[in-house]
Design an enzyme around this catalytic site. Sequence first.
Site, mmCIF file in Angstrom:
data_model
loop_
_atom_site.group_PDB
_atom_site.id
_atom_site.type_symbol
_atom_site.label_atom_id
_atom_site.label_comp_id
_atom_site.label_asym_id
_atom_site.label_seq_id
_atom_site.Cartn_x
_atom_site.Cartn_y
_atom_site.Cartn_z
ATOM 1 N N LYS A 1 3.265 29.198 37.770
ATOM 2 C CA LYS A 1 2.330 28.264 38.400
ATOM 3 C C LYS A 1 3.037 27.477 39.503
ATOM 4 C CE LYS A 1 -0.380 29.371 34.800
ATOM 5 N NZ LYS A 1 -0.419 29.240 33.348
ATOM 6 N N ASP B 1 4.068 20.683 27.198
ATOM 7 C CA ASP B 1 3.893 21.907 27.969
ATOM 8 C C ASP B 1 3.489 21.461 29.382
ATOM 9 O OD1 ASP B 1 3.075 24.223 29.194
ATOM 10 O OD2 ASP B 1 1.621 24.815 27.659
ATOM 11 N N TRP C 1 -5.012 25.480 26.016
ATOM 12 C CA TRP C 1 -3.575 25.724 25.826
ATOM 13 C C TRP C 1 -2.978 24.896 24.707
ATOM 14 C CZ3 TRP C 1 -2.122 30.189 27.008
ATOM 15 C CH2 TRP C 1 -2.599 30.834 28.141
HETATM 16 C C1 LIG Z 1 -0.446 29.553 32.014
HETATM 17 C C2 LIG Z 1 -0.192 28.593 30.917
HETATM 18 C C3 LIG Z 1 0.355 28.987 29.691
HETATM 19 C C4 LIG Z 1 0.671 30.432 29.369
HETATM 20 O O1 LIG Z 1 1.908 30.743 29.869
HETATM 21 P P1 LIG Z 1 2.601 32.161 29.594
HETATM 22 O O2 LIG Z 1 3.826 32.082 30.426
HETATM 23 O O3 LIG Z 1 1.639 33.226 29.986
HETATM 24 O O4 LIG Z 1 2.913 32.233 28.120
HETATM 25 C C5 LIG Z 1 0.607 28.014 28.740
HETATM 26 N N1 LIG Z 1 0.338 26.717 28.976
HETATM 27 C C6 LIG Z 1 -0.205 26.308 30.139
HETATM 28 C C7 LIG Z 1 -0.478 24.862 30.363
HETATM 29 C C8 LIG Z 1 -0.488 27.229 31.137
HETATM 30 O O5 LIG Z 1 -1.020 26.820 32.307
#
Ligand SMILES: *Cc1c(COP(=O)(O)O)cnc(C)c1O
Length: 361
Positions: free
Chosen positions: A197, A173, A104
């Site tokens: 999540k 993030d 990511w």
């Molecule tokens: C799932 C995830 C993403 C992707 O998120 P989207 O909402 O599908 O764009 C990005 N970063 C992390 C750490 C994730 O777990």
Amino acid sequence: MIHNHFVYNFSSGPACLPAEVIAKIKADIPDWHQGVSVMEISHRSLKFMDLMQNAEHKLKKLLNIPDDFCILFMHGGARAQFAAVALNLFYQSSVVDYLLTGHWSEEARKEASKYINVHVAADGKTVAYKSIPKFSQADIHPDSKYVHYTDNETIHGIEFRETPNTKQLLIADMTSSILSKPIEWNKFALVYASAQKNLGIAGVTVVILRKSLLEQANPVTPAVMSYQTMAQTQSLYNTSPVFPIYVLNLILEWAEQLGGVPYFEAKAKRISSKLYQCIDESSLYTTPVDVEARSRMNVPFSLRTTEMEVDFLKRAEQQGLLALQGHRVVGGARASIYNAMPEEGVDALIAFMRAYERENN
Ligand SMILES: *Cc1c(COP(=O)(O)O)cnc(C)c1O
């Protein structure tokens, strides 16, 4: 084919929701207010604007967000933020730094590189994504304005135990770790997390940023991605994802009732420790990640052979232990054990893993 009464969903995302929240949604769908479903109300209705304010207050309280930060509810998932941070914050910077620790953070770097010079202060490739690569201030570009990192690498199962120490403000993030630990706001410019999540269902992304940073956007920033536009309109610039925000509010209410971040942090430590212990004690399962970087939210593991993994996953599913296959990028198995995963789910998984090992080792 499911023999157990209970089913546990270990999906990495969209991930399991608390049973209490699903029950509440079920009741609200036909009649949320005055016989009208929550799915058919205006984002500009008083009732919904009130709900949004409620969600904001709860987030603020749960995460101890200071008054000089604002909370936005945005579209486009975490991936839209990969571009949005670059467009909104990096425009006037000559260079920014990214810490690469897995899939990511690498995706975030790629997207930001379209708009800004990205310097890489630390690259997890050098440690085969088994731990967090070492870095110090000397590895960060001297002109760097921000340092971006991915708090929990959902696919590789690597998590920062401590907030990185840098002179620069951080952008994180936290999609797969928000609400599982406190956030040291004095070190941050911005934190973002898409919902599917730890915050509910896909469709809304929470962005928390310093108000003082609202006025530095690149003029070409699309209005729907502009932090300033979203702040000025209380996140009601265009049609809000009403249902995901409604679910987010229920999740926050549920999280508050259970005891907030301290409760979830303690639970994450406890349930991830027992799962890692089960793996460490076994001669059948292995996990690639070094002890000090092991994620408390996503536990990747593998078996001796691919054939065994296929059989393991099939039999787990027959026991009601669902969605344990690893991400296609890394293979193997992975148990995602976010806030909504009941402790009994992890206990059931461990019992199954031990039984499977006894029968097949
Ligand atoms: C799932 C995830 C993403 C992707 O998120 P989207 O909402 O599908 O764009 C990005 N970063 C992390 C750490 C994730 O777990």
